[in-house]
Enzyme design. Structure first.
Site, PDB file in Angstrom:
ATOM      1  N   SER A 281       0.862  -1.183   0.000  1.00  0.00           N
ATOM      2  CA  SER A 281       0.000   0.000   0.000  1.00  0.00           C
ATOM      3  C   SER A 281       0.895   1.228   0.000  1.00  0.00           C
ATOM      4  CB  SER A 281      -0.860  -0.002   1.267  1.00  0.00           C
ATOM      5  OG  SER A 281      -1.145   1.311   1.669  1.00  0.00           O
TER       6      SER A 281
ATOM      7  N   ASP B   7       0.094   4.142   0.822  1.00  0.00           N
ATOM      8  CA  ASP B   7      -0.252   5.115   1.872  1.00  0.00           C
ATOM      9  C   ASP B   7       0.467   4.867   3.187  1.00  0.00           C
ATOM     10  OD1 ASP B   7      -2.001   6.311   0.192  1.00  0.00           O
ATOM     11  OD2 ASP B   7      -3.755   5.214   0.884  1.00  0.00           O
TER      12      ASP B   7
ATOM     13  N   VAL C 108       0.411   9.161 -10.585  1.00  0.00           N
ATOM     14  CA  VAL C 108       1.861   9.139 -10.801  1.00  0.00           C
ATOM     15  C   VAL C 108       2.524   8.425  -9.618  1.00  0.00           C
ATOM     16  CG1 VAL C 108       3.902  10.623 -10.761  1.00  0.00           C
ATOM     17  CG2 VAL C 108       1.924  11.271 -12.119  1.00  0.00           C
TER      18      VAL C 108
ATOM     19  N   ARG D 169      38.746  14.949   4.324  1.00  0.00           N
ATOM     20  CA  ARG D 169      39.014  13.685   5.012  1.00  0.00           C
ATOM     21  C   ARG D 169      40.010  13.851   6.164  1.00  0.00           C
ATOM     22  NH1 ARG D 169      37.669   8.853   2.397  1.00  0.00           N
ATOM     23  NH2 ARG D 169      36.694   9.128   0.369  1.00  0.00           N
TER      24      ARG D 169
ATOM     25  N   ILE E 278      28.324   6.817   2.092  1.00  0.00           N
ATOM     26  CA  ILE E 278      27.652   5.888   1.180  1.00  0.00           C
ATOM     27  C   ILE E 278      28.067   4.445   1.469  1.00  0.00           C
ATOM     28  CG2 ILE E 278      27.478   7.619  -0.655  1.00  0.00           C
ATOM     29  CD1 ILE E 278      29.662   5.976  -2.154  1.00  0.00           C
TER      30      ILE E 278
ATOM     31  N   GLY F 259      32.691   1.519  -1.805  1.00  0.00           N
ATOM     32  CA  GLY F 259      32.412   1.021  -0.463  1.00  0.00           C
ATOM     33  C   GLY F 259      33.657   0.690   0.339  1.00  0.00           C
TER      34      GLY F 259
ATOM     35  N   GLU G 149      34.880  -2.860  -4.736  1.00  0.00           N
ATOM     36  CA  GLU G 149      36.179  -2.401  -5.250  1.00  0.00           C
ATOM     37  C   GLU G 149      37.391  -3.040  -4.558  1.00  0.00           C
ATOM     38  OE1 GLU G 149      36.291   1.867  -4.772  1.00  0.00           O
ATOM     39  OE2 GLU G 149      35.711   1.795  -2.664  1.00  0.00           O
TER      40      GLU G 149
ATOM     41  N   ARG H 249      30.552  -7.873 -20.549  1.00  0.00           N
ATOM     42  CA  ARG H 249      30.896  -6.444 -20.550  1.00  0.00           C
ATOM     43  C   ARG H 249      31.210  -6.058 -19.123  1.00  0.00           C
ATOM     44  NH1 ARG H 249      30.757  -7.379 -25.070  1.00  0.00           N
ATOM     45  NH2 ARG H 249      29.714  -6.380 -26.819  1.00  0.00           N
TER      46      ARG H 249
END
Length: 757
Positions: free
Chosen positions: A135, A137, A270, A443, A501, A546, A601, A627
């Site tokens: 839902s 809402d 929307v 940093r 992040i 990360g 990474e 790829r």
């Protein structure tokens, strides 16, 4: 909903069950025939990124009659189905519960009519039901977030951000109408996430005379050189006499009284559409797996339950308790008991409302308390989306609490050079939607500037610090804590807000900025997968950021439907790589066209992205081609997601209140200054499972791997098997963490302060 459908199908097949789709909701169950079809693993391939639901949904009148339910029961028994997983709102779930209660009676009636034999009545004696709430809402009591809410917020915020640019240019007022006939969640959270001037929701009608106070507020904002006003109206908004407040009414009021150029935008459907957000995909995948486990463990005596999320924890709740509480809210609103209605909505809703009230209205200077405390805010480490929302909340709550707020430019490096200035309420207007760090961030750790920083703290008489940033922010505060014996200036309350992040800060399940980065990764994976549609079979190797923390790679893989995710926390060798390649090759020989492999990474210094790409290319010859993509800094940029804006705003407001409390506790009247030298005066505020907790950084030290800059224990590693099961690997799934059946807790007003997100 599709992520939930996919998870239920794949987990069902994984536990060797037969899984059926019922197309077109209850209508399909009543009509039977081709509407109830057994499905395979491949049936749910490539649906994760599709909005809506691939199995269709319909309102069904006939299921409301006993006749209809009798027919539905017959159709299920014909196929030997006795476990139902229902994804829908409270109406669908109430219907499912009634069906379950009538089940044995329905079977007996079918036997009397000679449609089924006595054998079938015994064999299929009881029906198990598990619900998942879908839902937009977020109006279902007992769950923090329903499936679809976060995606709807994404749609709203995209529109608000777009409208803000045009409103800035033209000095306009915009009235936005969002969905929510009976629940103001979407309106409230989007108002919080975009810093709206005013919000109308059904649970909290404005006081008598709101027309005057709203117009005063709007004209004050214009006088402060604010070029735009945004008012958000939930479609079910009412005044204290239960009369509707419509967006048109609000617009006419502003035009008549203030003569402002005012436009109305009704978002409408929307909000239901578009691609699901990363949060919704992970939520639905976790819920889907949990639902299958709940069905497997069901007995004739367990009540029908809903699987839901509380904080960051999967829980199971009795379906009817949730439905009754949801209906209680409506009843309270109809009877004008609005305070009660807000409380019944749950502590997350209550927290949102309190935070919004705190941040949107500035009291006149005469009414503000004066504490004579100076509090500085700074950003440390790499930029993360949502930092600015946190700074804005800190500044505004600080001013409300009576402090003087200071902003430090460019982290501790700027601090040492005296780049510090007082910042006012109006200075942080419009900051919530801005990505990156407006204050600037570095940093640099404070260790090499300790003396200069202490000087600046003395010169500017700084009595408390709020440090917003990633692992560096946490390390910085450890350094300041350890330097207290040499510099008395650091004996002040210090609070760290995790914002990175990478989500690699100890003491918290989530960091500000990680959700935005995850959405960037998932969006890119969707596009990359789509780029291969229509071409031959193809596998993509994608590298995420990360540091050494695999959160983005792992959760990105779960949300994008990847086949493997290589992370540092789970060591892998050449045998595992070989098994992955073979597994993917087998899969590519079926109808599946595309494969996705994510790699953190720093997961392994020798098995680089190039190495993995070359390995897959060589081994996949003749079956698929390869790829590779390195996502890079696009993961750090972008406008913050609704989750990050909201999370940043709420934890920052809470941290500021903690700082105020600590300032009062540590102020020494005799010396006329603040002196805080205990461990618990340097804390990190994090979200742990269900609660927000302040943890002394000195204690978190033992939970940290400083070499790799990650916490020693990470909750999301428990979701690794989930990703593997959904990618068709044989693996063991630890059910110890799965939800136990709980009861819907009525929280006391006091509890709202302990903080749920």
């Amino acid at each position: 909903m599709n992520a939930a459908v996919r998870a239920v199908v794949r987990m069902g097949i994984y536990v060797k069950a037969k899984v059926y789709f019922v197309y077109e909701g209850y209508q399909g169950m009543v009509d039977g025939g081709d509407n109830i079809v057994e499905v395979s693993w491949e049936s749910v391939s490539s649906i994760l990124q599709v909005g809506g639901t691939v199995i269709g949904s319909a309102r069904c009148k006939s299921f409301r009659t006993r006749e209809g339910r009798l027919q539905a029961a017959y159709n299920l028994v014909q196929r030997g189905i006795t476990n139902l997983c229902v994804i829908g709102g409270d109406g669908s779930l109430t219907g499912a519960n009634l069906f379950r209660e009538e089940w044995s009676g329905l079977l007996e009636e079918l036997a009397q009519k000679g449609k089924i034999d006595e054998e079938a009545v015994k064999k299929y004696a009881y029906l198990n039901i598990v619900g998942m709430v879908g839902s937009i809402d977020n109006d279902f009591c007992g769950t923090d977030m329903t499936i679809g809410t976060d995606s709807a917020l994404h749609r709203i915020i995209e529109v608000v951000d777009a409208i803000m640019t045009t409103a800035q240019s033209h000095q306009r007022t915009f009235v936005l109408e969002v969905m929510g006939r009976h629940c103001g969640y979407l309106a409230l959270v989007s108002a919080l996430a975009c810093g709206a001037d005013w919000v109308f929701i059904p649970e909290y009608p404005p006081e008598e005379g709101w027309e005057d106070s709203m117009c005063v507020k709007l004209s004050e904002n214009r006088a402060r050189k604010k070029r735009l006003n945004i008012i958000i109206v939930a479609e079910g908004a009412i005044d204290c006499h239960n009369k509707p407040i419509t967006s048109e009414k609000v617009k006419d009021l502003v035009v008549q009284r203030l003569g402002f150029d005012t436009r109305v935008t009704i978002l409408g459907h929307v909000q239901r559409g578009g691609t699901p957000s990363a949060f919704d995909r992970i939520l639905a995948s976790r819920m889907g797996v949990e639902a299958v486990l709940a069905l497997l463990e069901g007995t004739p005596d367990t009540p029908a339950c809903v699987v839901s999320l509380s904080g960051n924890q999967a829980v199971r709740l009795p379906l009817m308790e949730c439905v009754q509480m949801t209906q209680e809210v409506q009843k309270a609103m109809d009877e004008g008991r609005f305070v009660e209605a807000v409380r019944l909505r749950g502590r997350s809703f209550e927290n949102n409302l309190n935070t919004y009230k705190l941040l949107s209205h500035k009291k006149p200077d005469a009414e503000l308390p004066k504490t004579n405390f100076n509090v500085a805010v700074l950003n440390v480490g790499a930029p993360a989306a949502g930092m600015n929302a946190a700074v804005r909340a800190a500044v505004r709550v600080g001013i409300t609490e009576g402090h003087k707020m200071f902003a430090v430019i460019d982290g501790f490096e700027g601090f040492s050079r005296g780049k510090i200035k007082e910042i006012s309420w109006g200075d942080v207007g419009g900051w919530t939607g801005q990505g990156g760090s407006i204050l600037g961030t570095k940093r640099t750790l404070p260790a090499k500037y300790l003396e200069k920083i202490a000087d600046q703290m003395r010169t500017n008489n700084i009595n408390a610090l709020m440090v917003i940033g990633g692992f560096e922010a946490y390390e910085s505060c450890l350094q300041l804590h350890e330097a207290r014996s040499r510099f008395e200036e650091f004996c002040v309350p210090i609070c760290v807000l995790p914002a990175t992040i990478s989500n690699n800060v100890p003491g918290t399940d989530f960091s500000i900025g990680a959700d935005t980065a995850l959405n960037a990764i998932v969006e890119t994976c969707d596009r990359i997968k789509q780029s291969a549609s229509g071409t031959k079979r193809r596998v993509f190797i994608i590298e995420t950021m990360g540091g050494y923390c695999g959160y983005l790679a792992n959760m990105g893989a779960l949300a994008a439907g990847a086949d493997a995710a290589y992370i540092f926390e789970e060591q892998f060798d050449i045998r595992e790589l070989q098994a992955n390649v073979e597994h993917l090759t087998e899969k590519m020989k079926t109808s599946i066209q595309r494969g996705l492999v994510l790699r953190n990474e720093n997961c392994n210094e020798n098995y680089t992205t190039d190495f993995i790409y070359q390995l897959y290319s060589e081994e996949g010859k003749g079956v698929f081609d390869c790829r590779k993509n390195v996502l890079g800094h696009m993961q750090q940029g972008g406008a913050p997601s609704p989750f990050d804006r909201n999370f940043g705003t709420k934890i920052s407001a809470k941290a500021m209140q903690w700082i105020s409390k600590k300032l009062k506790e540590t102020y020494r009247k005799g010396a006329g200054k603040v002196f805080a030298n205990t461990d618990d005066s340097v804390c990190l505020l994090g979200m742990r499972r269900r609660n927000l907790v302040f943890q002394p950084v000195a204690e978190l030290k033992n939970e940290t791997d400083f070499v790799h800059r990650i916490p020693m224990e990470q909750w999301w590693l428990k979701l690794r098997p989930l990703m593997k099961i959904l990618a068709k690997y044989k693996t063991s799934y630890d059910v110890s963490d799965s939800g136990q059946l709980e009861h819907v807790a009525m929280h006391s007003p006091k509890e709202a302060e302990t903080g749920a997100i």
